[in-house]
Design a protein around this motif. Sequence first.
Motif, mmCIF file in Angstrom:
data_model
loop_
_atom_site.group_PDB
_atom_site.id
_atom_site.type_symbol
_atom_site.label_atom_id
_atom_site.label_comp_id
_atom_site.label_asym_id
_atom_site.label_seq_id
_atom_site.Cartn_x
_atom_site.Cartn_y
_atom_site.Cartn_z
ATOM 1 N N THR A 252 3.118 6.559 8.918
ATOM 2 C CA THR A 252 3.344 6.157 7.535
ATOM 3 C C THR A 252 2.815 7.215 6.573
ATOM 4 N N ILE B 222 -1.697 -4.357 8.230
ATOM 5 C CA ILE B 222 -2.838 -3.976 7.388
ATOM 6 C C ILE B 222 -3.599 -5.208 6.885
ATOM 7 N N ALA B 223 -2.905 -6.357 6.846
ATOM 8 C CA ALA B 223 -3.584 -7.595 6.458
ATOM 9 C C ALA B 223 -4.529 -8.085 7.553
ATOM 10 N N ASP C 161 8.646 -1.883 7.675
ATOM 11 C CA ASP C 161 7.899 -2.081 6.427
ATOM 12 C C ASP C 161 7.226 -3.458 6.395
ATOM 13 N N LYS C 162 7.959 -4.481 6.822
ATOM 14 C CA LYS C 162 7.371 -5.821 6.874
ATOM 15 C C LYS C 162 6.239 -5.875 7.897
ATOM 16 N N ASP D 75 6.590 -13.119 7.469
ATOM 17 C CA ASP D 75 5.501 -12.282 6.961
ATOM 18 C C ASP D 75 5.389 -10.952 7.699
ATOM 19 N N GLY D 76 6.285 -10.682 8.648
ATOM 20 C CA GLY D 76 6.323 -9.386 9.315
ATOM 21 C C GLY D 76 5.721 -9.342 10.700
ATOM 22 N N GLN E 214 2.962 -4.336 6.571
ATOM 23 C CA GLN E 214 2.187 -5.210 5.699
ATOM 24 C C GLN E 214 1.428 -6.268 6.508
ATOM 25 N N MET F 196 0.854 -1.192 0.000
ATOM 26 C CA MET F 196 0.000 0.000 0.000
ATOM 27 C C MET F 196 0.890 1.241 0.000
ATOM 28 N N LYS F 197 0.968 1.904 -1.154
ATOM 29 C CA LYS F 197 1.845 3.057 -1.298
ATOM 30 C C LYS F 197 1.073 4.368 -1.389
#
Length: 372
Positions: free
Chosen positions: A353, A306-307, A299-300, A255-256, A303, A1-2
């Motif tokens: 972010t 947000i999942a 960053d990881k 997966d972060g 992600q 998501m940028k």
Amino acid sequence: MKNTGDISRLLSSVSLGLARLKGMNETAPLAGGRFTIQFDEWDWEVGVGLYGLLRYAELSGDEDLIASIAAWYDWQIERGLPPRQVNSTSPMLALSILIDHVDRPDWQALVQDWADWLVSGLAKTEDGGFQHVVKERMNDGELWDDTLFMTCLFLARAGKRFNRADWIDEAVHQFLVHTRYLGDPVSGLWYHGWTFNGRHNFAKAFWARGNSWITVAVPELIALVGDAMPPFAKRFLQSVLRSQVSALETLQRDDGIFFTLLDDSQSPVETSATAGFAYGILRAIDIGLLPEKYRPIADKAFQAVIARIGEDGIVLEVSDGTPMGHDLDFYRRIPNVPAPYGQALVMLLLVETLSGRKKMERLRSTRMAGAE
């Protein structure tokens, strides 16, 4: 998501999820179909949530949201506040910032009186640490890592707001005392608690959310205090943070996400801690406390977080409020619940972010204009 628009929409969704929470694990429709904070109890869970919400309101310049936050404080203060202790201090952090937006001399007086009480009235442990007194128990002789976020950020902010160097000094002193007894010099991680009654760290648990309070609190303290921060303390806490984040880098799942017990891959994963780690790292990089090499951890984690946001804006896989555990299985059995602190830590991550992405967009725009 940028895309900043996508992040803004996700922020709005998570904030609406916070507005729907009436209590721990209790959701309801928005009151009257509009944004109204419904959480009924003045305690730490909503205190963290209000701080995240206010940071969002300040970033977006949303005066209606600020008014909604002020309305919640008006409602709670008018009905009568609970006894003062560590966790009931948490909502004071957002209030100490809200008084910059709302002209309420009575709220300013409350902020000053409560800060003075922390220094002079809260029970202290050996070495003058803030004893982790909560509504359920006194926790005699106990230091918890939660305390730094729940009390000391407010105390430092109040000290900066009202030019009280003694309050700032006390907040910094608490960080040093807690580091001495809760920070593990071998791993760089933090234990959940310490007791002077027996002198031990209980289950020796590297509890994820407890560690994330530290990752968040260190850069927040330094940012809130600014140039009033003693240079030696800033240098010391910077090294403490770097040691912790270096350890986190080795414990993050591919997966972060992070585990409830950081060093136990058989324990459940935990979203609020993961969000706190990501936010704290990004915040620390932004203010120069950490180098860029740690950004991939955040960053990881971003992600992974947000999942785990539901379509209704409720953050999933957030563990319930966690008292001190005397064995590691206690932490493995903590259930997941919808919780305002889960919403708030995710909101803080999204705010940071979004702010970073907007800075990058402005920089690119300036460079393009210069090239023309």
